[in-house]
Design an enzyme around this catalytic site. Structure first.
Site, PDB file in Angstrom:
ATOM      1  CG  ASP A  54      -2.257  -0.822   0.984  1.00 39.01           C
ATOM      2  OD1 ASP A  54      -2.585  -1.064   0.089  1.00 39.01           O
ATOM      3  OD2 ASP A  54      -2.590  -1.065   1.998  1.00 39.01           O
TER       4      ASP A  54
HETATM    5  C1  GLC Z   1      -1.548  -3.774   5.418  1.00 33.35           C
HETATM    6  C2  GLC Z   1      -2.991  -3.887   4.620  1.00 33.35           C
HETATM    7  C3  GLC Z   1      -2.543  -4.745   3.250  1.00 33.35           C
HETATM    8  C4  GLC Z   1      -1.364  -4.368   2.537  1.00 33.35           C
HETATM    9  C5  GLC Z   1      -0.009  -4.311   3.581  1.00 33.35           C
HETATM   10  C6  GLC Z   1       0.977  -3.974   2.902  1.00 33.35           C
HETATM   11  O1  GLC Z   1      -1.377  -5.067   5.935  1.00 33.35           O
HETATM   12  O2  GLC Z   1      -3.960  -4.307   5.301  1.00 33.35           O
HETATM   13  O3  GLC Z   1      -3.695  -4.804   2.449  1.00 33.35           O
HETATM   14  O4  GLC Z   1      -1.180  -5.278   1.355  1.00 33.35           O
HETATM   15  O5  GLC Z   1      -0.393  -3.487   4.708  1.00 33.35           O
HETATM   16  O6  GLC Z   1       1.182  -2.590   2.688  1.00 33.35           O
HETATM   17  C1  GLC Z   2      -0.697   2.365   6.020  1.00 30.57           C
HETATM   18  C2  GLC Z   2       0.136   0.889   6.520  1.00 30.57           C
HETATM   19  C3  GLC Z   2      -0.092   0.180   5.503  1.00 30.57           C
HETATM   20  C4  GLC Z   2      -1.523  -0.211   5.511  1.00 30.57           C
HETATM   21  C5  GLC Z   2      -2.229   0.919   5.217  1.00 30.57           C
HETATM   22  C6  GLC Z   2      -3.852   1.027   5.044  1.00 30.57           C
HETATM   23  O1  GLC Z   2      -0.299   2.750   4.786  1.00 30.57           O
HETATM   24  O2  GLC Z   2       1.501   1.469   6.399  1.00 30.57           O
HETATM   25  O3  GLC Z   2       0.508  -0.997   6.271  1.00 30.57           O
HETATM   26  O4  GLC Z   2      -1.904  -1.324   4.936  1.00 30.57           O
HETATM   27  O5  GLC Z   2      -2.022   2.097   5.986  1.00 30.57           O
HETATM   28  O6  GLC Z   2      -4.485   2.085   5.361  1.00 30.57           O
END
Ligand code: GLC
Ligand code: GLC
Length: 794
Positions: free
Chosen positions: A484
């Site tokens: 993300d």
């Molecule tokens: C969080 C989110 C997931 C994403 C991950 C890496 O665990 O829930 O959807 O893939 O972060 O950014």
């Molecule tokens: C932030 C976190 C990531 C998560 C995302 C979801 O970017 O670092 O892990 O998946 O929020 O909103």
């Protein structure tokens, strides 16, 4: 080394022996739609269906001290006031123990010859918490004591409950009748639900107004009524409604008294809300009270809960020579998979229950951890998720559990999302053999009249990738892929906007993802196999697209010693030896080696060697290295984190299993096992360092660049649960569900290679004894209903 508790495998419990754990160590309760979080000192809250919109207990995230709010029982014994769970009074106890079990917690405190034993659980078939409080005089003198209950109501919407005080402080309403305190704020208007806190015996006093009970200048640790041994018999009008019962109790030496409290939630039909003007219809609440009026009823409900978990966890059991492995596989990993399935990413001690609904990619991945346990619910979940897809294959990134509608606030455009629907569906069909799900009619964006078959949804998902290829023939990343925080199309200067929702310059962008490329190849192969299995002629085109992608990866995605991570907006490399920071990333090593891209040319082995050499540290594999040391506008949120945390070189446990599986597929058992042990909590010795629960996987453990490498965060709600389950059950222990049977193909160091597995698979039950010598090999067991004993020597 200092420890705070230990595993008790026979009872499937973790026993916490000191209340002052390094962080609240929590458990979850609930199996249907009423759920609770409970810490080892009885903090936490409950909700029905939706942690944001139907929050029942008020909980203060970010409070000081930590973990403020819960279901507290106070005991006043002479001058001393204490709680069985130590908090909030923190009076020193003579003994303390908290047993977190499957769907229940039992907290026992003793002081001055009085034992208080509190059992908390959410019974199956009811929307309530049951608290059984048993007080025993273990001393030699008679005692006169007082017991107080305490719960504080949340005004339903957990978000406005924390913000809108000009309104909230005037809306609170309660009723007290018989043995029950009712919370009915906003019931007068559009709500048709209320909550209640009742007990099975008449009480000697009560309070429902927080200020009367606690006092304006006191905290939870010193409620003025408890200190003075009284109750205010207060009725809340606005301000902060609570519920507290008081009992005056005499206990002879050796004598016990038992109290059954029910903290419940009721929905009434709109035309049956009231029995008289302003007086709520209490029928359903009283029925629930009646269901737990007697100790035998509580025993029976508790036994039913145990039977539920025994049944589930009996479907896959392991007997090996490694106790840490057995307890992880047999108990805690599967339990966490269930919890993650129930809660998605909504409510934990790191997720506030407000911000995040159900993720499209998250929920699909979670399925891999539970298809063997609750296939019917997996089926429904797949159909719910698919119904939020758009006609072009794109998807809402999240949907709300209450409405099952896509969440517009987060939008879509994460280009890995569609492929996860294939992943989840394939996992489900391999487990169940239910090809019929492919014919289910599912709408787009929940719009009636747009229904197509689930199979068509899968085809459109696949096509979404081939429709969105970049200049190198690799998948365009869109807003972001699985990571993300790798935001290659957003260029944000404004600290007040979210990286995930801000402007998306994907259009015309060249940013491509090697993670999606690997995912596409791996899932594309599975998809082709599925299509061939059902005789769908589309399989050939899928295979062709997969082959093209492999060629593109080998040509444009290989950096010499490892797979590149991405191309950015301008077509520059990310995750390359040419980069100064972020030279290598884990996601593409995991996915491209799971997809076996270039395996024959030695690319997989090289990539895995590089992962071991560069990404591995004492506590696991970091996400990228070297960490970014400053904010890079072209990359986005990843560079917003200090090095060693989260997506910037943290050990993001979710993706470690990708490498573990990649290692196993390459036959590298020692490497696979070592990576597995590093992230699995049961193997972790230093409880103080790890900080979070020793029985739950974390989303993230601080990496080598962090101030305190090895410190865990975001325990419980993480894709790590399902992915480590997949890694251990399939890649290491080698039990791989296929469309028509089980493939047994272990990859575990030979010294642990003798083990037994009991595996329920559809209508078959297999007892498999495996002797694995370390040489690669496999045996296919065609599916046949009934019991079978198998000995497999490899
Ligand atoms: C969080 C989110 C997931 C994403 C991950 C890496 O665990 O829930 O959807 O893939 O972060 O950014
Ligand atoms: C932030 C976190 C990531 C998560 C995302 C979801 O970017 O670092 O892990 O998946 O929020 O909103």
């Amino acid at each position: 080394m200092e420890t705070f508790g230990h595993f008790e495998d026979a009872s499937r419990e973790y026993v916490i022996t000191r209340p002052d754990t390094p962080w609240p160590w929590i458990n979850y309760m609930g199996t249907e739609d009423f759920f609770s979080l409970i810490s080892n000192t009885a903090g936490g809250y409950c909700f029905c269906r939706d942690a944001k919109f139907r929050r029942i207990l008020r909980y203060r995230y970010n409070g000081v001290p930590m973990d403020a709010g819960g279901r507290y029982y106070y005991i006043k014994d002479g001058d001393s006031v204490w709680n069985p769970g130590w908090k909030p009074c923190k009076t020193t106890l003579d003994s303390y123990e908290c047993r977190h079990g499957m769907g229940y917690s039992r907290i026992k405190g003793c002081k001055d010859g009085l034992e208080a034993d509190a059992l908390f659980f959410v019974p199956i078939g009811h929307r309530c918490e049951v608290h059984r409080i048993r007080l025993t005089n273990t001393g030699s003198a008679p005692k006169r004591i007082q017991l107080y209950s305490f719960a504080e109501w949340c005004l339903w919407n957990a978000s406005t409950d924390m913000e809108n005080f000009q309104r909230n402080l005037s809306t609170g309403e309660v009723e007290v009748e018989g043995k029950v305190i009712y919370h009915k704020t906003e019931y007068r208007e559009r709500r048709n639900h209320y909550a209640f806190f009742g007990v099975n015996r008449p009480f000697d006093g009560f309070d429902t107004d927080r200020e009367t009970f606690i006092g304006m200048y006191n905290g939870f640790e010193a409620p003025q009524q408890v200190l003075s041994g009284k109750s205010g018999n207060s009725l809340a009008h606005g301000w902060s409604p609570i519920a507290s019962h008081r009992f005056d109790i005499g206990l002879e030496p050796g004598a016990s008294e038992e109290f059954i409290f029910v903290l419940g939630y009721v929905e009434n039909p709109s035309d049956k809300k009231f029995v008289a003007p302003g007086v709520i219809n209490k029928e359903a609440a009283l029925r629930m009270m009646d269901a737990f009026a007697a100790p035998e009823q509580v025993d029976a409900a508790f036994a039913a809960l145990k039977a539920f978990w025994d049944g589930l966890l009996g479907r896959f059991t392991l007997q090996s020579d490694v106790p840490e492995l057995d307890r992880t596989v047999n108990i805690w990993n599967q339990y966490q998979c269930m919890i993650t399935f129930f809660f998605s990413r909504s409510a934990s001690y790191f997720e506030s229950g407000i911000g995040r609904g159900m993720g499209f990619r998250d929920s699909n991945q979670d399925l891999a951890g539970i298809v063997h346990l609750i296939p019917e619910r997996a089926r429904q979940r797949i159909l719910d998720i698919a119904a939020t897809q758009f006609p072009d294959g794109g998807c809402y990134h999240q949907y709300q559990p209450l409405t099952k509608r896509g969440n517009n606030d987060i939008g879509g455009g994460f280009n890995d999302d569609p492929l996860w629907l294939i992943f989840g569906t394939v996992a489900y069909i391999r487990e169940t053999g239910d090809f019929g799900i492919l014919d289910e009619r599912v709408p787009f964006d929940n719009k009636p009249g747009t229904e197509v078959s689930l199979l068509d949804h899968l085809k459109i998902s696949f096509k979404h990738v081939t429709d969105n290829l970049g200049p190198h023939g690799l998948p365009l990343i869109g807003r972001a892929d699985w990571n993300d925080c790798l935001n290659l199309n957003c260029f944000s200067d404004n600290p007040d906007e979210s990286f995930q929702t801000t402007e998306n310059k994907s259009e015309g962008s060249k940013a491509e993802s090697l993670m999606i490329a690997g995912l596409f190849v791996a899932e594309g192969r599975d998809f082709a196999e599925l299509l061939e299995r059902i005789g769908d002629s589309g399989a050939a085109l899928v295979r062709e697209a997969v082959a093209n992608m492999e060629t593109a990866v080998k040509k444009h995605g290989w950096d010499g010693e490892w797979f590149l991570r991405a191309y950015d907006y301008y077509g520059n490399k990310i995750g390359s030896r040419e980069c100064e920071e972020g030279k290598i990333f884990i996601e593409s090593q995991g996915w491209c080696t799971m997809a076996r891209i270039g395996a024959d040319e030695g690319l997989c082995d090289k990539a895995l060697d590089s992962a071991c050499k560069l990404l591995e540290c004492e506590h696991g594999l970091v996400l990228n290295t070297p960490a970014y040391t400053s904010y890079i506008k072209d990359y986005g949120e990843i560079s917003s984190y200090p090095g060693g945390y989260k997506e910037n070189a943290g050990i993001f446990c979710h993706n470690n299993p990708w490498v573990i599986i990649g290692e196993a597929m390459a036959g590298r058992a020692d490497d696979a096992w070592r990576h597995y042990c590093k992230i699995t909590p049961a193997f972790c010795k230093d409880q103080n360092l790890r900080k979070v629960e020793p029985y739950a996987f974390c989303q993230m453990v601080a990496g080598k660049d962090a101030a305190k490498p090895g410190e865990g965060k975001n325990s419980w709600l993480t894709g790590t649960a399902a992915w480590t389950w997949k890694a251990v059950s399939e890649a290491l222990l080698g039990i791989k569900p296929q469309f028509d049977g089980l493939l047994i193909e272990p990859c575990i160091p030979a010294r642990y290679g003798n083990y037994k597995i009991h595996r329920r698979f559809r209508d078959a039950e297999y007892d498999i004894t495996i002797r694995f010598s370390g040489k690669a090999g496999s045996v296919f067991i065609p599916y046949k209903p009934g019991k079978q004993e198998l000995e497999i020597n490899l």
